[in-house]
Scaffold this active site. Structure first.
Site, PDB file in Angstrom:
ATOM      1  CG  ASP A 296     -31.386   2.983   3.639  1.00  0.00           C
ATOM      2  OD1 ASP A 296     -30.299   3.368   3.678  1.00  0.00           O
ATOM      3  OD2 ASP A 296     -32.376   3.744   3.887  1.00  0.00           O
TER       4      ASP A 296
ATOM      5  N   GLY B 235     -29.660   3.632   0.248  1.00  0.00           N
ATOM      6  CA  GLY B 235     -29.345   5.055  -0.300  1.00  0.00           C
ATOM      7  C   GLY B 235     -30.469   5.271  -1.248  1.00  0.00           C
TER       8      GLY B 235
ATOM      9  CG  ASP C  14     -37.385   0.527   7.995  1.00  0.00           C
ATOM     10  OD1 ASP C  14     -37.941  -0.293   7.056  1.00  0.00           O
ATOM     11  OD2 ASP C  14     -37.295   1.855   7.807  1.00  0.00           O
TER      12      ASP C  14
ATOM     13  CB  CYS D  64     -47.558   2.297  29.164  1.00  0.00           C
ATOM     14  SG  CYS D  64     -45.688   2.442  28.770  1.00  0.00           S
TER      15      CYS D  64
ATOM     16  CB  CYS E 267     -42.230   3.096  29.066  1.00  0.00           C
ATOM     17  SG  CYS E 267     -42.925   4.772  29.153  1.00  0.00           S
TER      18      CYS E 267
ATOM     19  CB  CYS F 232     -45.958   5.422  31.346  1.00  0.00           C
ATOM     20  SG  CYS F 232     -46.640   6.046  29.730  1.00  0.00           S
TER      21      CYS F 232
ATOM     22  CG  HIS G 195     -45.044   6.250  25.620  1.00  0.00           C
ATOM     23  ND1 HIS G 195     -45.452   5.446  26.643  1.00  0.00           N
ATOM     24  CD2 HIS G 195     -45.907   6.170  24.543  1.00  0.00           C
ATOM     25  CE1 HIS G 195     -46.755   4.793  25.968  1.00  0.00           C
ATOM     26  NE2 HIS G 195     -46.959   5.604  25.109  1.00  0.00           N
TER      27      HIS G 195
END
Lengths: 366, 366
Positions: free
Chosen positions: A89, A91, A261, A299, A301, A304, A330
């Site tokens: 970005d 700023g 974002d 899930c 991941c 998990c 996660h």
């Protein structure tokens, strides 16, 4: 920079964004690396959860570690050990957020560094220079975020200043990297349309929607998004800044947004709020003290697969770093899986069913 | 439990310790997982740095999350996601460290929980029960750590109480897992020898040296170690509790010690103190602000392969979790590599050269 729209489903699009440091499948979610690190994550883990691009905050990196240090590393990529694309970005939003501690003039924004009190002056030209040294794949123009609430006349003045700064940003940007503009105009459709028209006249590589999620109601935000998003050039990437919840992302994708974002998944993780297909689960709650299930049974991941809610509850209660790590991994995995599902759904032209199913699932008990 | 000495070099030995959950090559360093997590590390990373066994603190785990929760996970292994061997202490040292907040009687130690103020009473029998529920591969007897300084008569009283508690520990321990005894006796050789003789009479799977690193001088510590370590049974594992620096480890190995634990590498890491072949490097120091080199140019850990000192300095200054992670990974990698080098040197009967070379290298500038 190259952007190709591969499929569309209604207003939603699936695309491929090719940047200097790699390829990004859109719609994409960019984890936020405020100080040159996505909090609690390594670069490898960012890849592991499916991130293809991360965001860096120019304001924070400018103050710490400063230009000189990042320049010594030839930019942000080597500094933070992330070889993929980076968007920074300008700023502007962080300086604007300082409130009374900053003064905005035609020339730029004067403020005292919250780190060491030193006098700083951020101009469009300096914002371009900073992002040039960072060598981010995508730089953002300096803009003034319009306050909420603001009268139409205040919103117009603010928007017009942002448009003059966009011109100066464009004029002083001398890198091969991409430069994105930011549409302002508060909650006023006419101002949003005028802002966009002015930016199109200048010409940028992509277009962002700024000044949302700053206090307006959800209905206002959705109205503005619904109005302006489809007007952004179809052949270029569209970025909704600083948004948001999984629901927000779905709504925006349906309206044609490609890039996002937000600090929510990482910040919530550190507070023990984790995402599931059945809504948010607050790990500190006593009800999870002996719960042997993973955060989300569907899930896959590593959190998990390894840890029970009871263990994560315990790590949260004892402030163990591993808790922040496991939860962050996660939550980002969840966000990236959501984006993956969105892209698949657009490809198969089943996005409306995907969105419906998402909302249905969220109604179930955790 | 099975322990085989493979090689020796002087008093130093290289061995293999086979426990219920796996095999440990000795001399071995055990990272400390106070609350069921080695701070900032995942189980996989513990493996990656070369750890074969970790330590759990009975005192801390008893208070949080408590027996009931660990019991629901059928022990500590599943709770913390670590499938390898675990050694647990008895909790005695931490309760003893509460100072005026605890009261020691023949029966056990009464204290108020620092977490919730609840009244607790730790006995040898309870210490065995707790470690039984944890299902640790190696349990430790409950002992009273002798204060420093202590007169010979105070040290004797304390040692004798510990020996009665060792007897009670042995009598109530009803698991197949290993149980280690702890030699006490302060800085008095005669008391140390008497403590060991009493423990040998009872008979344990391994023998530890306790009550060191509690305030005595380095010379006193080395004198006691030099005296007692070689007297511990040669066919069983010897464990020096809570020690120490790389230098301490080398000195103890030379005196025949097989097992170590210490919070130094993990705690130092979080404070930005990292180990190198040229001594400790304090990452917060301004001199590393622009230093593009890794922590240790000869180190092959993922931290040294990815990140500059300047970046780690920055992470430390901005309190980023990634800094604690990267430093901890490096420090534990360093410790485990040191242990690996020690085992190799014993195998090749070049340990004295290895120790010399270690000290020479430490003299060089970072």
């Amino acid at each position: 920079m190259k952007f190709t729209v591969l499929d569309s489903d209604g207003r939603a699009r699936r695309g491929v964004l090719t940047l200097r440091h790699g390829v990004v499948n859109t719609p994409a979610f960019m984890p936020v690396g405020t100080y040159g690190a996505v909090k609690a994550m390594t670069p490898q883990e960012l890849r592991d959860v499916g991130s293809e691009i991360v965001l860096g905050n120019t304001f924070h990196l400018w103050l710490r570690p400063g230009l000189e240090v990042i320049s010594a590393h030839e930019g942000l990529h080597r500094f933070m050990g992330w070889e993929g694309p980076i968007l920074t970005d300008s700023g502007g939003f962080q300086v604007w957020s300082l409130g009374k501690l900053r003064r905005i003039t035609e020339e730029g924004i004067a403020f005292a560094s919250p780190i060491d009190g030193s006098s700083r002056f951020l101009t469009p030209e300096l914002a371009m220079e900073l992002q040039g040294v960072f060598n981010s794949d995508v730089a953002m123009v300096l803009d003034e975020c319009t306050a909420y609430p603001a009268s139409e006349s205040e919103a117009r003045d603010s928007m017009e200043l942002s448009m003059r700064w966009a011109r100066r940003s464009r004029d002083s940007f001398d890198r091969d990297n991409a430069l994105f503009a930011i549409v302002q105009g508060g909650v006023y459709e006419a101002l949003r349309a005028e802002s966009l028209a002015r930016l199109l006249e200048i010409g940028f590589d992509g277009y962002a929607i700024g000044g949302l999620s700053v206090g307006e109601s959800k209905a206002e935000r959705e109205r503005v998004l619904h109005f302006i998003a489809p007007k952004l050039p179809a052949a270029q990437p569209r970025y909704l800044m600083g948004v948001g919840t999984p629901e927000d992302l779905l709504h925006a994708v349906v309206n044609g947004i490609d890039l996002f974002d937000c600090v929510l998944p990482t910040r919530n993780a550190r507070n023990g709020w984790v995402y599931t297909r059945r809504g948010i689960l607050k790990l500190r709650n006593a009800q999870y003290r002996r719960d042997l299930r993973p955060i989300d049974e569907e899930c896959e991941c590593s959190t998990c697969r390894q840890f029970s809610r009871a263990y994560l509850h315990h790590l949260q209660r004892t402030n163990e770093i591993l808790g922040a790590r496991a939860n962050t991994f996660h939550n980002l995995f969840y966000y990236q899986e959501l984006m993956h599902g969105i892209r698949e759904a657009i490809h198969r032209k089943t996005l409306s069913r995907y969105v419906e199913s998402f909302h249905e699932q969220q109604q179930r008990a955790c």
